[in-house]
Design an enzyme around this catalytic site. Structure first.
Site, PDB file in Angstrom:
ATOM      1  N   LYS A  14      31.039  37.166   6.831  1.00  0.00           N
ATOM      2  CA  LYS A  14      31.796  35.926   6.604  1.00  0.00           C
ATOM      3  C   LYS A  14      30.925  34.689   6.827  1.00  0.00           C
ATOM      4  O   LYS A  14      30.964  33.757   6.039  1.00  0.00           O
ATOM      5  CB  LYS A  14      33.020  35.853   7.538  1.00  0.00           C
ATOM      6  N   ARG A  89      43.517  34.944  12.651  1.00  0.00           N
ATOM      7  CA  ARG A  89      43.244  36.313  13.074  1.00  0.00           C
ATOM      8  C   ARG A  89      44.485  37.027  13.577  1.00  0.00           C
ATOM      9  O   ARG A  89      44.404  38.191  13.979  1.00  0.00           O
ATOM     10  CB  ARG A  89      42.231  36.264  14.214  1.00  0.00           C
ATOM     11  N   ARG A 128      22.275  42.500  14.514  1.00  0.00           N
ATOM     12  CA  ARG A 128      22.440  41.058  14.748  1.00  0.00           C
ATOM     13  C   ARG A 128      22.249  40.740  16.236  1.00  0.00           C
ATOM     14  O   ARG A 128      21.689  39.715  16.589  1.00  0.00           O
ATOM     15  CB  ARG A 128      23.842  40.630  14.272  1.00  0.00           C
ATOM     16  N   ARG A 134      23.972  36.908  21.051  1.00  0.00           N
ATOM     17  CA  ARG A 134      25.390  37.029  21.367  1.00  0.00           C
ATOM     18  C   ARG A 134      25.643  38.288  22.168  1.00  0.00           C
ATOM     19  O   ARG A 134      25.408  39.393  21.691  1.00  0.00           O
ATOM     20  CB  ARG A 134      26.213  37.050  20.066  1.00  0.00           C
ATOM     21  N   ARG A 146      36.126  45.027  19.506  1.00  0.00           N
ATOM     22  CA  ARG A 146      36.401  43.943  18.553  1.00  0.00           C
ATOM     23  C   ARG A 146      36.932  44.498  17.237  1.00  0.00           C
ATOM     24  O   ARG A 146      37.834  43.913  16.631  1.00  0.00           O
ATOM     25  CB  ARG A 146      35.138  43.108  18.316  1.00  0.00           C
TER      26      ARG A 146
HETATM   27  P1  ADP Z   1      33.018  38.156  14.845  1.00  0.00           P
HETATM   28  O1  ADP Z   1      33.821  37.954  13.593  1.00  0.00           O
HETATM   29  O2  ADP Z   1      31.656  38.688  14.584  1.00  0.00           O
HETATM   30  O3  ADP Z   1      33.738  38.898  15.926  1.00  0.00           O
HETATM   31  P2  ADP Z   1      33.495  35.423  15.693  1.00  0.00           P
HETATM   32  O4  ADP Z   1      32.431  34.439  15.990  1.00  0.00           O
HETATM   33  O5  ADP Z   1      34.409  35.126  14.565  1.00  0.00           O
HETATM   34  O6  ADP Z   1      32.709  36.758  15.460  1.00  0.00           O
HETATM   35  O7  ADP Z   1      34.386  35.670  16.990  1.00  0.00           O
HETATM   36  C1  ADP Z   1      33.844  35.963  18.258  1.00  0.00           C
HETATM   37  C2  ADP Z   1      34.965  36.046  19.295  1.00  0.00           C
HETATM   38  O8  ADP Z   1      35.640  34.771  19.379  1.00  0.00           O
HETATM   39  C3  ADP Z   1      36.077  37.045  18.983  1.00  0.00           C
HETATM   40  O9  ADP Z   1      35.774  38.343  19.438  1.00  0.00           O
HETATM   41  C4  ADP Z   1      37.267  36.407  19.746  1.00  0.00           C
HETATM   42  O10 ADP Z   1      37.208  36.700  21.125  1.00  0.00           O
HETATM   43  C5  ADP Z   1      37.042  34.931  19.589  1.00  0.00           C
HETATM   44  N1  ADP Z   1      37.749  34.368  18.408  1.00  0.00           N
HETATM   45  C6  ADP Z   1      37.169  33.812  17.300  1.00  0.00           C
HETATM   46  N2  ADP Z   1      38.103  33.407  16.416  1.00  0.00           N
HETATM   47  C7  ADP Z   1      39.313  33.703  16.976  1.00  0.00           C
HETATM   48  C8  ADP Z   1      40.662  33.553  16.562  1.00  0.00           C
HETATM   49  N3  ADP Z   1      40.984  32.998  15.383  1.00  0.00           N
HETATM   50  N4  ADP Z   1      41.642  33.983  17.389  1.00  0.00           N
HETATM   51  C9  ADP Z   1      41.360  34.524  18.570  1.00  0.00           C
HETATM   52  N5  ADP Z   1      40.109  34.721  19.029  1.00  0.00           N
HETATM   53  C10 ADP Z   1      39.085  34.314  18.252  1.00  0.00           C
END
Ligand code: ADP
Length: 190
Positions: A14, A89, A128, A134, A146
């Site tokens: 994404k 999400r 990654r 991260r 996740r």
């Molecule tokens: P990835 O898609 O690789 O997991 P993100 O950077 O989108 O990476 O998200 C990292 C973390 O941030 C998630 O595991 C969650 O804990 C939190 N997070 C991100 N976006 C949301 C969301 N829309 N709702 C709830 N938690 C979120």
């Protein structure tokens, strides 16, 4: 104005595709993951709370991310369009996004889902993790958590957009450019 939700599990690509879409269409990028990491980097109270949750591989509370997105939409009244990455999400977030859109007199044109199988996702995230710094990408158990959160809480968001006739799926494995072309073809038909 076009507003697009880019959807897919962690590691689906994404972020990579968002960057290309920004370059091509001039969208404003709204990534809740990036916004949360910025809060962590600044050491805000919200960031400190969010970090604990993110380090467990689970979702932060809906109100937190909804509030952040609401602020960013209001801060960009001149935007040509928004690309939502990692948001919504949960179904509650999707409903909140629809309300925010209506409130601002705009709408979501469509959701584009990047489809990648679990095995490939784990592989990509571990790679990654070697460079991203991260913590949530460096531990296989956390990655599985996740992906599991995605399956239980986030997958239903696809149905939410399907019911609105706004869902398109695209294969997320292959050349980055090829996937990008497929995404653009969908966007150009919105
Ligand atoms: P990835 O898609 O690789 O997991 P993100 O950077 O989108 O990476 O998200 C990292 C973390 O941030 C998630 O595991 C969650 O804990 C939190 N997070 C991100 N976006 C949301 C969301 N829309 N709702 C709830 N938690 C979120």
């Amino acid at each position: 104005m076009q507003n697009i939700v880019l959807f897919g599990p962690p590691g689906a690509g994404k972020g990579t595709q968002s960057q290309k879409l920004i370059d091509k269409y001039g969208f404003v990028h709204l990534s809740t993951g990036d916004l949360l990491r910025a809060e962590i980097a600044e050491g805000t109270t919200l960031g400190l709370e969010a970090k604990k949750i993110m380090d467990m591989g689970i979702l932060v509370p809906d109100e937190v991310v909804i509030g952040m997105i609401d602020n960013r939409i209001k801060a960009n009244p001149e935007a040509k369009g928004f690309i939502f990455d990692g948001f919504p999400r949960t179904v509650a977030q999707a409903e909140a996004l629809d309300s925010m859109m209506t409130e601002n007199g705009i709408k979501i044109n469509g959701m584009i889902a990047l489809v990648v199988d679990d095995e490939e996702l784990t592989k990509r995230l571990l790679i990654r993790g070697q460079t991203s710094g991260r913590a949530d990408d460096q531990n296989e158990e956390l990655i599985r958590k996740r992906v599991q959160e995605y399956s239980t809480k986030t997958m239903p968001v696809a149905d939410y957009y399907t019911k609105q006739g706004k869902y398109s799926a695209i294969g997320g494995i292959g050349e980055i450019e090829e996937i990008f072309t497929h995404i653009c073809n969908v966007i150009d038909k919105f």
